[in-house]
Design an enzyme around this catalytic site. Structure first.
Site, PDB file in Angstrom:
ATOM      1  N   GLU A 273      13.851 -74.127  75.330  1.00 29.62           N
ATOM      2  CA  GLU A 273      14.993 -74.075  74.402  1.00 29.62           C
ATOM      3  C   GLU A 273      14.539 -74.346  72.976  1.00 29.62           C
ATOM      4  O   GLU A 273      15.281 -74.838  72.153  1.00 29.62           O
ATOM      5  CB  GLU A 273      16.086 -75.039  74.884  1.00 29.62           C
ATOM      6  CG  GLU A 273      15.972 -76.493  74.494  1.00 29.62           C
ATOM      7  CD  GLU A 273      14.804 -77.274  75.099  1.00 29.62           C
ATOM      8  OE1 GLU A 273      13.871 -76.628  75.631  1.00 29.62           O
ATOM      9  OE2 GLU A 273      14.812 -78.493  74.999  1.00 29.62           O
TER      10      GLU A 273
ATOM     11  N   ASP B  64      15.128 -77.130  68.115  1.00 34.34           N
ATOM     12  CA  ASP B  64      15.324 -77.470  69.534  1.00 34.34           C
ATOM     13  C   ASP B  64      16.812 -77.636  69.789  1.00 34.34           C
ATOM     14  O   ASP B  64      17.532 -78.273  69.013  1.00 34.34           O
ATOM     15  CB  ASP B  64      14.577 -78.768  69.871  1.00 34.34           C
ATOM     16  CG  ASP B  64      14.563 -79.038  71.365  1.00 34.34           C
ATOM     17  OD1 ASP B  64      13.537 -78.726  72.022  1.00 34.34           O
ATOM     18  OD2 ASP B  64      15.585 -79.544  71.893  1.00 34.34           O
TER      19      ASP B  64
END
Ligand SMILES: Nc1nc2c(ncn2[C@@H]2O[C@H](COP(=O)(O)OP(=O)(O)OP(=O)(O)O)[C@@H](O)[C@H]2O)c(=O)[nH]1
Length: 458
Positions: free
Chosen positions: A371, A328
């Site tokens: 993301e 992440d």
């Protein structure tokens, strides 16, 4: 000549000879004459003397024509009464089994002030038979030519057409036809290569000139109505018994409609092929799109599950290691807020490229969403996976995104886990990796954590 010698001569002669008086009655006949008349049933006694010449000519066929007796009778009477010295004709005398052909010559002469006729028959049966056979063969040939569906032309040595059939005429009907001597100048017929046919290139003239055989040369002919015909043209030389070319036989076949059908078929075939090709391309594009994340070019989430599920099954069955890591981007919202969404996108691509460099061909790297990235590493335990994760993390942290002369520093947090015997699904592994990722975030970000460690830490 002594009379006995003359008699002996007439007796020995194989030709039939008779002398008629002025009213056409036989007054002398040699043995050959009498023999023939008896054998052919024209007289019943040994001698023809006293018979009317005309009655001996029953069933006469004059000059090969089926001329009836009245016609001959009239001709005979005219000669008998007239002043012509010679009468010549061919005649056929039928006997029970066959027909004998004679060439007859009748000469008028005078003897002791009386008029007589000398009748001389020469047997020409053999020649006539050959002629008749020839005529029959010609008639047969005509019949065959008439019904043949292909065009046939017969040319003599000078290239003049001496015979043609209806199919041939139909093929050339409407064509811009020219005389043979104009062939060279003519541009209305050409080979399928598009080359106009010159006089000496024409298959028929090659056959006559060189004895050349041409089979199925494709030619195009132009018609006065502007249409074109496609013809298959063959030519064979005609040879006499010594092998000398005496002419040529030309065979034509109109293949215009067959050619058109072939053209349509091949056009339809190539259209179908190109449509098929296009469809294949669209399909493979669609399939690729369905598997790929548009922004980064990595596998999408769906494809990740499709591929990793198989790796998961293999790991379970063969008890081989399998690791999964979740990545992440740290504080990505800030990147978007500070530099805009577009730069955010570039940052995602930048990180995807870094991760791509660290994975093996057998690993599955995908964009998991937003993301977040995910990597499945078959045959890799958590320690080795941690090593890979560290390399990616360090690369991201040390390779800023350079954009518009700005350098944007990025970092990632990674949660890693490996397959456990107790796992009941792939999702269970991912949830564990997510827990480790969460722990890495809480531990200050820019970190890689093993789920097993993070569990211990918790
Ligand atoms: N540019 C861009 N941004 C995206 C995309 N997908 C998700 N985001 C953004 O990513 C950000 C994620 O923010 P958060 O989930 O709050 O987390 P974060 O800011 O990365 O902070 P931490 O994860 O806690 O470090 C959101 O602002 C999303 O809008 C994308 O495809 N492109």
């Amino acid at each position: 000549m002594p009379l006995e010698l003359a008699e002996a001569l007439l007796t020995a002669l194989p030709s039939q000879i008779a002398v008629l008086d002025e009213s056409g009655i036989v007054c002398y006949a040699n043995p050959a004459w009498n023999r023939f008349m008896r054998e052919s049933g024209r007289i019943s006694t040994d001698s023809s003397i006293g018979s009317r010449y005309l009655s001996l000519c029953a069933d006469v066929l004059l000059n090969g024509d089926q001329q009836e007796k009245p016609g001959f009778e009239q001709q005979w009477q005219t000669f008998l009464a007239g002043s012509d010295l010679v009468l010549r004709f061919d005649l056929a005398c039928r006997t029970a089994s066959t027909t004998h052909w004679f060439s007859a010559q009748i000469n008028r002469f005078q003897y002791q002030e009386k008029r007589y006729f000398l009748v001389l028959y020469e047997n020409i049966s053999e020649r006539k038979q050959t002629e008749l056979q020839h005529i029959l063969a010609e008639r047969l040939l005509h019949k065959v030519l008439e019904v043949l569906p292909v065009g046939v032309w017969i040319m003599d040595q000078q290239g003049q057409i001496v015979e043609g059939n209806p199919a041939g005429i139909a093929i050339w009907a409407g064509a811009r036809f020219v005389k043979p001597e104009q062939f060279g100048e003519y541009k209305g017929w050409w080979l399928d290569t598009g080359k106009p046919i010159q006089a000496d290139e024409w298959a028929a003239s090659r056959a006559i000139r060189n004895g050349e055989v041409s089979i199925d040369e494709e030619i195009r002919i132009q018609c006065f109505d502007g249409s074109e015909k496609i013809i298959l043209n063959s030519a064979l030389p005609l040879l006499d018994s010594k092998g000398v070319v005496t002419g040529a036989i030309i065979v034509n076949q109109d293949i215009t409609s067959r050619k058109l059908a072939e053209q349509h078929l091949s056009q339809a075939k190539s259209e179908i092929e190109s449509a098929h090709h296009e469809l294949q391309q669209v399909l493979s594009r669609e399939q690729k799109m369905a598997r790929t994340d548009e922004l980064t070019g990595l596998c999408n989430r769906r494809q990740f599950f499709a591929l990793t599920q198989q790796l998961y099954e293999v790991a379970r069955r063969y008890q081989t290691p399998l690791s999964v890591m979740l990545i992440d981007v740290d504080r990505f919202k800030q990147v978007n807020d500070l530099h805009g969404h577009l730069v955010g996108d570039k940052a995602l691509v930048h990180i995807a490229d870094i991760a791509r460099k660290q994975v093996r061909a057998s690993d599955v790297l995908a964009r998991y969403g937003g993301e977040e990235f995910i990597i499945a590493l078959p045959n890799t335990d958590s320690e080795k996976a941690l090593h890979v994760a560290e390399q990616i993390r360090v690369d991201v942290a040390t390779t800023p995104l350079v954009f518009d002369q700005q350098s944007i520093r990025l970092s990632i947090s990674v949660g890693i886990t490996e397959w456990h015997q107790s796992d009941s699904s792939l999702m269970q592994m991912i949830t564990r990796a997510d827990g480790a990722l969460y722990a890495a975030k809480r531990a200050g970000r820019n970190k890689c954590l093993l789920a097993e460690q993070s569990a211990d830490e918790n």
